[in-house]
Design a protein around this motif. Structure first.
Motif, PDB file in Angstrom:
ATOM      1  N   UNK A  20       0.831  -1.350  -0.260  1.00  0.00           N
ATOM      2  CA  UNK A  20      -0.094  -0.265   0.090  1.00  0.00           C
ATOM      3  C   UNK A  20       0.701   1.270  -0.086  1.00  0.00           C
ATOM      4  N   UNK A  21       2.082   1.317  -0.386  1.00  0.00           N
ATOM      5  CA  UNK A  21       3.044   2.451  -0.493  1.00  0.00           C
ATOM      6  C   UNK A  21       2.456   3.284  -1.416  1.00  0.00           C
ATOM      7  N   UNK A  22       2.966   4.746  -1.125  1.00  0.00           N
ATOM      8  CA  UNK A  22       2.433   5.505  -2.088  1.00  0.00           C
ATOM      9  C   UNK A  22       3.312   5.596  -3.241  1.00  0.00           C
ATOM     10  N   UNK A  23       2.827   5.629  -4.534  1.00  0.00           N
ATOM     11  CA  UNK A  23       3.606   5.611  -5.821  1.00  0.00           C
ATOM     12  C   UNK A  23       4.552   6.855  -6.167  1.00  0.00           C
ATOM     13  N   UNK A  53       8.331 -10.120   0.989  1.00  0.00           N
ATOM     14  CA  UNK A  53       8.350 -11.343   0.453  1.00  0.00           C
ATOM     15  C   UNK A  53       8.875 -11.505  -1.070  1.00  0.00           C
ATOM     16  N   UNK A  54       9.376 -10.361  -1.363  1.00  0.00           N
ATOM     17  CA  UNK A  54       9.799 -10.474  -2.827  1.00  0.00           C
ATOM     18  C   UNK A  54       8.595 -10.613  -3.954  1.00  0.00           C
ATOM     19  N   UNK A  55       8.879 -10.439  -5.083  1.00  0.00           N
ATOM     20  CA  UNK A  55       8.061 -10.349  -6.271  1.00  0.00           C
ATOM     21  C   UNK A  55       7.265  -8.998  -6.165  1.00  0.00           C
ATOM     22  N   UNK A  56       6.027  -9.120  -6.562  1.00  0.00           N
ATOM     23  CA  UNK A  56       5.152  -7.963  -6.739  1.00  0.00           C
ATOM     24  C   UNK A  56       4.573  -7.142  -5.667  1.00  0.00           C
ATOM     25  N   UNK A  61      -2.601   3.094  -5.279  1.00  0.00           N
ATOM     26  CA  UNK A  61      -3.428   3.342  -6.288  1.00  0.00           C
ATOM     27  C   UNK A  61      -3.792   2.002  -6.982  1.00  0.00           C
ATOM     28  N   UNK A  62      -3.350   0.719  -6.506  1.00  0.00           N
ATOM     29  CA  UNK A  62      -3.698  -0.570  -7.139  1.00  0.00           C
ATOM     30  C   UNK A  62      -2.875  -1.070  -8.085  1.00  0.00           C
ATOM     31  N   UNK A  88       2.922   4.214   3.048  1.00  0.00           N
ATOM     32  CA  UNK A  88       1.621   4.644   2.307  1.00  0.00           C
ATOM     33  C   UNK A  88       0.325   4.508   3.387  1.00  0.00           C
ATOM     34  N   UNK A  89      -0.532   3.904   2.619  1.00  0.00           N
ATOM     35  CA  UNK A  89      -1.790   3.901   3.597  1.00  0.00           C
ATOM     36  C   UNK A  89      -1.517   2.579   4.412  1.00  0.00           C
ATOM     37  N   UNK A  90      -2.529   2.644   5.675  1.00  0.00           N
ATOM     38  CA  UNK A  90      -2.390   1.479   6.882  1.00  0.00           C
ATOM     39  C   UNK A  90      -1.009   1.092   7.240  1.00  0.00           C
TER      40      UNK A  90
END
Length: 225
Positions: A20-23, A53-56, A61-62, A88-90
């Protein structure tokens, strides 16, 4: 590049992308380094992205961003001078115990620590901002101050305190990164980066975030606002 600036300020960055980071804040930091390299015509700065955890990882913003490695991989803390926590959020919910342990490990290894947006929260919770000044997004200033009395939370757009590099939200990481660029590559390069971004004015560390009046007065005083 001045050798003293090279020793004192980071050039090799790791960006920890918390869920949920702010891009906009994360990309503002990375793009500033990329453009400085382009204008210098050499790879002054390097960076990599890291996740729990690695990866995406999903931004607030999704959008999904693929990272280079996870915190459990040996390469996660290799060849970096500074680790920037991108929040970012939460942020409270997304700050986990494995993440806190890894941040403490980074500190023990002598890696500089920083943040964008709400990324100061995990650093403070890990005890890594005790006795330091720091910046955080204006919405989180009061909460961070209450939760962590040993941390000197400021309203500044960004704060450089020894080996801690913290910035507030939005495009503030541009200003922080251009502080590094100006010190390491010269004012012409930092101004050139700002010109490329159509960024009218580079803010310095003493400038305050603009906090909306309603944040001070609350919902009870809408007529006054």
């Amino acid at each position: 590049m001045p050798s003293t600036a090279q020793r004192q300020l980071p050039t090799r960055f790791g960006f920890l992308l918390v869920h949920d980071f702010t891009l906009i804040s994360m990309s503002s930091a990375v793009e500033s380094l990329r453009m400085a390299n382009r204008l210098m015509n050499e790879g002054v700065y390097t960076w990599k992205t890291i996740s729990e955890h690695g990866g995406a990882v999903f931004a607030s913003d999704g959008l999904s961003i693929n990272t280079d490695c996870g915190i459990d991989e040996d390469q996660s803390l290799r060849d970096i001078d500074a680790l920037i926590v991108c929040g970012g959020r939460r942020i409270e919910t997304n700050t986990t115990e494995p993440l806190l342990r890894w941040l403490r490990k980074a500190a023990r290894l002598g890696v500089g620590l920083g943040s964008t947006c709400t990324g100061s929260y995990p650093l403070a919770k890990a005890g890594l901002l005790d006795g330091y000044r720091c910046s955080v997004h204006w919405e989180n200033i009061a909460a961070l101050t209450d939760l962590f009395p040993k941390v000197k939370v400021r309203r500044r757009v960004f704060t450089i305190d020894r080996d801690r590099y913290t910035s507030s939200g939005g495009t503030a990481p541009i200003d922080m990164m251009l502080y590094f660029v100006r010190r390491q590559c010269g004012p012409e390069i930092s101004a050139g980066v700002a010109d490329q971004f159509v960024y009218e004015r580079i803010r310095d560390p003493d400038e305050l975030q603009r906090v909306p009046l309603r944040h001070y007065l609350g919902k009870q005083s809408m007529k006054l606002i």
